[in-house]
Design an enzyme around this catalytic site. Sequence first.
Site, mmCIF file in Angstrom:
data_model
loop_
_atom_site.group_PDB
_atom_site.id
_atom_site.type_symbol
_atom_site.label_atom_id
_atom_site.label_comp_id
_atom_site.label_asym_id
_atom_site.label_seq_id
_atom_site.Cartn_x
_atom_site.Cartn_y
_atom_site.Cartn_z
ATOM 1 N N LYS A 107 -2.085 -1.594 7.753
ATOM 2 C CA LYS A 107 -2.523 -0.767 6.623
ATOM 3 C C LYS A 107 -3.425 0.383 7.060
ATOM 4 O O LYS A 107 -3.584 1.350 6.320
ATOM 5 C CB LYS A 107 -3.190 -1.631 5.567
ATOM 6 C CG LYS A 107 -2.197 -2.532 4.848
ATOM 7 C CD LYS A 107 -2.819 -3.282 3.687
ATOM 8 C CE LYS A 107 -1.771 -4.043 2.887
ATOM 9 N NZ LYS A 107 -1.188 -5.180 3.637
ATOM 10 N N ASP A 108 -3.998 0.290 8.259
ATOM 11 C CA ASP A 108 -4.791 1.411 8.784
ATOM 12 C C ASP A 108 -3.975 2.699 8.872
ATOM 13 O O ASP A 108 -4.516 3.785 8.686
ATOM 14 C CB ASP A 108 -5.328 1.073 10.186
ATOM 15 C CG ASP A 108 -6.483 0.072 10.134
ATOM 16 O OD1 ASP A 108 -7.243 0.081 9.145
ATOM 17 O OD2 ASP A 108 -6.620 -0.715 11.087
#
Length: 427
Positions: A107-108
Amino acid sequence: MNYFSTRDKSKRGFALADAAFMGLAPDGGLFLPERIPQVDMQRVEQLAAVSYADMALYLSQQIFDDVDAEALERVVRDAYDFPIEMRALGDGLHTLELFHGPTHAFKDFGARFMGRMTGLLNDGGELVILTATSGDTGSAVAHGFYGVEGVRVVILYPDGKVSPLQEAQMTTLGGNIHPLKVRGNFDDCQRMVKAMFRDESLRREVRITSANSINLLRWLPQSFYYFYGYCAWKRMTGRDNPEVVVPSGNYGNLTAGMFACRMGLPLKGFVAASNANDVVPEFLQTAEYRPRASVQTVANAMDVGDPSNFERMMQLCGEDVASLRGELRGFSCCDAEICQAIAEIHEKYGYLSDPHSAVGYLATKALGVDGFYLSTAHAAKFGEVVEPSAGVAPQLPKSLAEAVDKERKYLSIEAREQDLASFLREM
Ligand SMILES: *Cc1c(COP(=O)(O)O)cnc(C)c1O
């Protein structure tokens, strides 16, 4: 570039900033770009050999053609200053490790790009990102927006319901990140956040927007690592047209890959690798979409019974199940199989896998995939599942180990809407 909604197609022409700050379209649909840029794959391969950021810059220039070039370059280089790695496990197995960012989950890639783009597009003064989390999203959003000027982040999380590691990731940053520990459960947190978005008088006083995973600015940049994975796999194996296995829950990740193919990435197709929440694999078999309540599994970031991005998936395949079947295969497994896979990967390859990535491994083996699977989180984030399965404790990456030792700063509040509204007015 302008954007349209998956629902009311008569209303096109949403500008990027409007689509980004709305998140969901006014008709409840999801935004997609009106035009699909066609990329030069030779150029992509050259740039991927230089760095991820160089490749991502080229791709983002094709999509965000109305954003100032220098500003876009700053966004991309700042967002993608961490590694990404294609790993060969042995026996022809390859996995693209997407967990080397600050919160050690894929998700970064979306959250960091979104944070910086939001800062860039926001010219209306102070903006508050308001989000409820059961764990992973909150930490990615907190880190994604940390230090972004003109933006404050308010994260609601349920007291006692997130892991100590997740709490540390959200509460040790300080600065523009404001964690609120709610005396209630995740549903209370979500109810409170939704109430704020409905509160017209509050919204006249405080500019709030959300950062959930359907947001265009989180979704689009997730298409970039498919290009990178393709180039790395091709270089390592000398083969072409890989099939890509995607551990899936809300299907933001997989549909971003489908979008990459529309831009000209030559993949053979995808596998939707799911845990017991198998609504999409079932849909591929029966052509009937049956959304339902999610069931809890050891790969909990994939516990979704009604994936938000299903509308994007249908839009991208022209609402045609036969065409979707030509591009996407389904796979699902149970918790026992996931734990067994974690043990097997460790035994055979001396490699520790987190439970979500292990679902990708299982699908790769079961379907005889010629290609690679995505690894979506670091094993140490899910030590409570990995350790009993593999018999070894994964080592915490340095940044996680440091966060655990830092002082946690949060405000405790009751699960009351008026308390959250007062906090937002007074902060
Ligand atoms: C969010 C998440 C997923 C699921 O991704 P979707 O885009 O929702 O399909 C898979 N693995 C991990 C570790 C995640 O955090």
